[in-house]
Motif scaffolding. Structure first.
Motif, PDB file in Angstrom:
ATOM      1  N   GLU A 139      -5.581   3.925  -5.728  1.00  0.00           N
ATOM      2  CA  GLU A 139      -7.172   3.687  -5.632  1.00  0.00           C
ATOM      3  C   GLU A 139      -7.327   2.844  -4.058  1.00  0.00           C
ATOM      4  OE1 GLU A 139      -6.375   4.227  -9.500  1.00  0.00           O
ATOM      5  OE2 GLU A 139      -5.947   2.233  -8.743  1.00  0.00           O
ATOM      6  N   ASP A 140      -7.948   3.533  -3.383  1.00  0.00           N
ATOM      7  CA  ASP A 140      -7.667   3.269  -1.788  1.00  0.00           C
ATOM      8  C   ASP A 140      -8.646   1.738  -1.544  1.00  0.00           C
ATOM      9  OD1 ASP A 140      -7.610   2.960   0.939  1.00  0.00           O
ATOM     10  OD2 ASP A 140      -7.725   5.086   1.503  1.00  0.00           O
ATOM     11  N   VAL A 141      -7.824   0.740  -1.532  1.00  0.00           N
ATOM     12  CA  VAL A 141      -8.634  -0.415  -1.453  1.00  0.00           C
ATOM     13  C   VAL A 141      -9.221  -0.602  -0.149  1.00  0.00           C
ATOM     14  CG1 VAL A 141      -8.198  -3.114  -1.277  1.00  0.00           C
ATOM     15  CG2 VAL A 141      -7.337  -1.865  -3.430  1.00  0.00           C
ATOM     16  N   VAL A 142      -8.427  -0.189   0.764  1.00  0.00           N
ATOM     17  CA  VAL A 142      -9.106  -0.472   2.383  1.00  0.00           C
ATOM     18  C   VAL A 142     -10.125   0.484   2.461  1.00  0.00           C
ATOM     19  CG1 VAL A 142      -8.289  -0.078   4.661  1.00  0.00           C
ATOM     20  CG2 VAL A 142      -6.741  -1.100   3.115  1.00  0.00           C
ATOM     21  N   SER A 143     -10.276   1.715   1.972  1.00  0.00           N
ATOM     22  CA  SER A 143     -11.511   2.608   2.200  1.00  0.00           C
ATOM     23  C   SER A 143     -12.592   1.879   1.432  1.00  0.00           C
ATOM     24  CB  SER A 143     -11.021   4.043   1.977  1.00  0.00           C
ATOM     25  OG  SER A 143     -10.397   4.591   2.589  1.00  0.00           O
ATOM     26  N   ALA A 144     -12.350   1.435   0.077  1.00  0.00           N
ATOM     27  CA  ALA A 144     -13.348   0.842  -0.532  1.00  0.00           C
ATOM     28  C   ALA A 144     -14.036  -0.365   0.129  1.00  0.00           C
ATOM     29  CB  ALA A 144     -12.941   0.506  -2.077  1.00  0.00           C
ATOM     30  N   LEU A 145     -13.173  -1.271   0.561  1.00  0.00           N
ATOM     31  CA  LEU A 145     -13.770  -2.233   1.291  1.00  0.00           C
ATOM     32  C   LEU A 145     -14.431  -1.994   2.683  1.00  0.00           C
ATOM     33  CD1 LEU A 145     -10.725  -4.639   1.311  1.00  0.00           C
ATOM     34  CD2 LEU A 145     -12.639  -4.971   0.301  1.00  0.00           C
ATOM     35  N   ALA A 146     -14.130  -0.990   3.138  1.00  0.00           N
ATOM     36  CA  ALA A 146     -14.669  -0.410   4.437  1.00  0.00           C
ATOM     37  C   ALA A 146     -16.169   0.026   3.944  1.00  0.00           C
ATOM     38  CB  ALA A 146     -14.094   0.665   5.364  1.00  0.00           C
ATOM     39  N   HIS A 147     -16.188   0.777   3.001  1.00  0.00           N
ATOM     40  CA  HIS A 147     -17.444   1.310   2.618  1.00  0.00           C
ATOM     41  C   HIS A 147     -18.367   0.602   2.202  1.00  0.00           C
ATOM     42  CE1 HIS A 147     -19.933   4.740   1.117  1.00  0.00           C
ATOM     43  NE2 HIS A 147     -19.915   4.239  -0.131  1.00  0.00           N
ATOM     44  N   ILE A 148     -17.966  -0.501   1.551  1.00  0.00           N
ATOM     45  CA  ILE A 148     -18.847  -1.362   0.983  1.00  0.00           C
ATOM     46  C   ILE A 148     -19.543  -2.467   2.131  1.00  0.00           C
ATOM     47  CG2 ILE A 148     -18.924  -3.846  -0.380  1.00  0.00           C
ATOM     48  CD1 ILE A 148     -16.680  -2.720  -2.153  1.00  0.00           C
TER      49      ILE A 148
END
Length: 412
Positions: free
Chosen positions: A218-227
Motif C-alpha cells: 500500500e503506497d503510503v507516500v503516494s497516498a499522502l501526496a494525493h491527500i
C-alpha cells in the motif's frame, strides 16, 4: 447622549495629556517585558511584574487562580466594559540585537504581545489617574484583563471565561499589533477580522515494501501526496466559497530510504475559515473527504482534527466606537479598513460571549523596514504604545459615557 458621540473635547485632551505624561514610562515598561519573555502558561514573572506596577498605582489586581495572568478593575461602580491584552511570547529566537532584546534563549515577543500588554497597562494607569484626579471619578469602572496563553490552542481566553472574569462585563475590546500599518494609524473591520484556525493531523498506514514492487504494497507516500494535493481543493468545493476555507499543509513525513516504501506517514497542517458556521460544517466534512482521497490506495487513514479558535467577529457598535475614538485621538485619517486575516486569535472566544471588537494597531515606522509577525527580527515602532493607549482610554471613557446616558448594552 447618542451612542455615536465620542467623549467631549476636554475629556479627549485630558486623556491624551495623561497618556503623553506616561509615554516614556510605558516605553521603559515595555522594554522590561520584552527582555523577559515567557511562553504560554509560564508567564509567572510577567504576571508578578504587572501586579507590582498596578499596586504601585493604588490598584488591586486579582490573580487568576491556579494559573498565570490577572485582571484589575479601575474606577468605582458598575463595570461597563472589559479590555483584554495577551501576555505570552513565542518559541522564537530574537534577532534584533536591541539592547533590551530577549534574555531568555529561544523565546521572544515576536508577535507584539509586549505591545498589547503595555497598552493595557497604560490604559489601567491612565484611567486610575483620571479617576483619582477627577472629583466625580470615572462614574463607573472598567476591567483590564491580562490574559495568558494566547499562542496555544484553543487559547487562554477560555480559561479566563471559565474563571468567570467576563461574567459582569457587558462588552469587550482588544487590539493586535500590525506591522503592515503605519504607526499612528489603526485598522478596523465589522464582522470577521480573523479566521478560525484548527490543526489537522493525518496518519496513513500500509504494508510498505520495495519501490520495485509497489503493486505488492500500500503506497503510503503516494497516498499522502494525493491527500495533500486533493483534499484542499475538494473541501473548497464542498463549503461556501464566501467563507474562504483554507486547508494548508505545513509538514509531510514518511520514509527513510530511497528504495523502500514506508509503512507509515503523516501529514499535518491547518484549516482556516472566516465564517463560524462554515467552520463547523467544514470540520464535519474533513473525515469524509480525507477517507475518500485515501481509498484508491488501500491504506488505512486516521484523522486527528484539533479544534482551535473561531473567527473574531467584530460587532458593529463596538467597531464603530473604536473607529470614532481612533479618529478623535489620532486624527481624521487615522482609521483604515483592516483586511481579513487568516490568522487565528483566541479573543474570538470572548466575542462569542459578549459583543466586542478588536482593532489592528499600526507598528510600522513610515518609510521604514517592513516586518512580519512571528519573525525573530520584528521590531515595532514604540510610538505605537501611546497611540494604542490613547485609543483604548478614549474607548473606555466612551463606554463609561454610554453607560451614564444610555445604560449598559444588554448581552446574551
Amino acid at each position: 447622549m447618542s451612542s455615536s458621540q465620542v467623549p467631549s473635547g476636554a475629556t479627549r485632551r485630558g486623556a491624551a495629556d495623561v497618556v503623553e505624561d506616561l509615554e516614556q514610562r510605558l516605553i521603559a515598561m515595555r522594554r522590561e517585558i520584552h527582555s523577559r519573555p515567557e511562553l504560554s502558561w509560564q508567564e509567572v514573572e510577567t504576571t508578578t511584574r504587572l501586579a507590582a506596577w498596578l499596586r504601585e498605582a493604588g490598584l488591586e489586581p486579582q490573580m487568576l487562580p491556579e494559573t498565570t495572568g490577572l485582571f484589575v478593575d479601575v474606577g468605582a461602580g458598575p463595570l461597563v466594559a472589559g479590555f483584554r491584552g495577551d501576555i505570552d511570547a513565542l518559541p522564537v529566537t530574537e534577532l534584533t540585537d536591541l539592547e533590551y532584546s530577549s534574555r531568555n534563549p529561544g523565546v521572544a515577543h515576536a508577535c507584539g504581545h509586549d505591545i498589547h500588554t503595555t497598552v493595557m497597562l497604560g490604559l489601567a494607569l491612565s484611567l486610575q489617574r483620571l479617576h483619582t484626579e477627577n472629583p466625580g471619578g470615572l462614574g463607573g469602572s472598567v476591567r483590564v484583563i491580562f490574559q495568558p496563553a494566547e499562542e496555544t490552542m484553543p487559547g487562554g481566553a477560555l480559561e479566563v471565561i471559565r474563571r468567570g472574569v467576563l461574567e459582569p462585563v457587558p462588552r469587550v475590546f482588544a487590539l493586535h499589533s500590525d506591522p503592515r500599518i503605519d504607526v499612528g494609524t489603526i485598522g478596523t473591520r465589522i464582522g470577521a477580522i480573523t479566521s478560525a484556525a484548527d490543526v489537522v493531523r493525518i496518519e496513513v498506514t500500509g504494508r510498505g515494501g520495495h519501490t520495485s514492487r509497489p503493486h505488492l504494497t500500500e503506497d503510503v507516500v503516494s497516498a499522502l501526496a494525493h491527500i495533500a494535493s486533493t483534499a484542499p481543493s475538494v473541501l473548497s468545493r464542498r463549503v461556501d466559497v464566501r467563507s474562504a476555507v483554507s486547508l494548508v499543509w505545513g509538514q509531510i513525513q514518511a520514509g527513510s530510504a530511497h528504495n523502500a516504501i514506508p509503512s507509515t506517514g503523516t501529514l499535518v497542517g491547518t484549516m482556516r475559515v472566516l465564517d463560524a458556521e462554515a467552520w463547523r460544517g467544514a470540520g464535519e466534512l474533513l473525515e469524509e473527504i480525507i477517507t475518500q482521497c485515501a481509498a484508491p490506495f488501500g491504506v488505512d487513514v486516521a484523522l486527528e482534527h484539533i479544534r482551535g479558535v473561531p473567527p473574531v467577529n467584530n460587532a458593529e457598535a463596538e467597531t464603530m466606537l473604536l473607529e470614532e475614538c481612533g479618529r478623535a485621538m489620532l486624527g481624521a485619517d487615522a482609521v483604515e479598513l483592516a483586511p481579513q486575516s487568516m490568522g487565528g486569535e483566541d479573543f474570538a472566544w470572548m466575542t462569542q460571549e459578549r459583543p466586542g471588537a478588536m482593532f489592528r494597531l499600526g507598528t510600522r515606522t513610515p518609510g521604514g523596514e517592513d516586518f512580519d509577525l512571528h519573525r525573530g527580527d520584528y521590531a515595532p515602532d514604540e510610538r505605537a504604545l501611546a497611540a494604542g493607549t490613547k485609543v483604548m482610554v478614549a474607548a473606555a471613557l466612551r463606554a463609561l459615557q454610554d453607560h451614564r446616558h444610555d445604560g449598559v448594552p444588554d448581552h446574551p
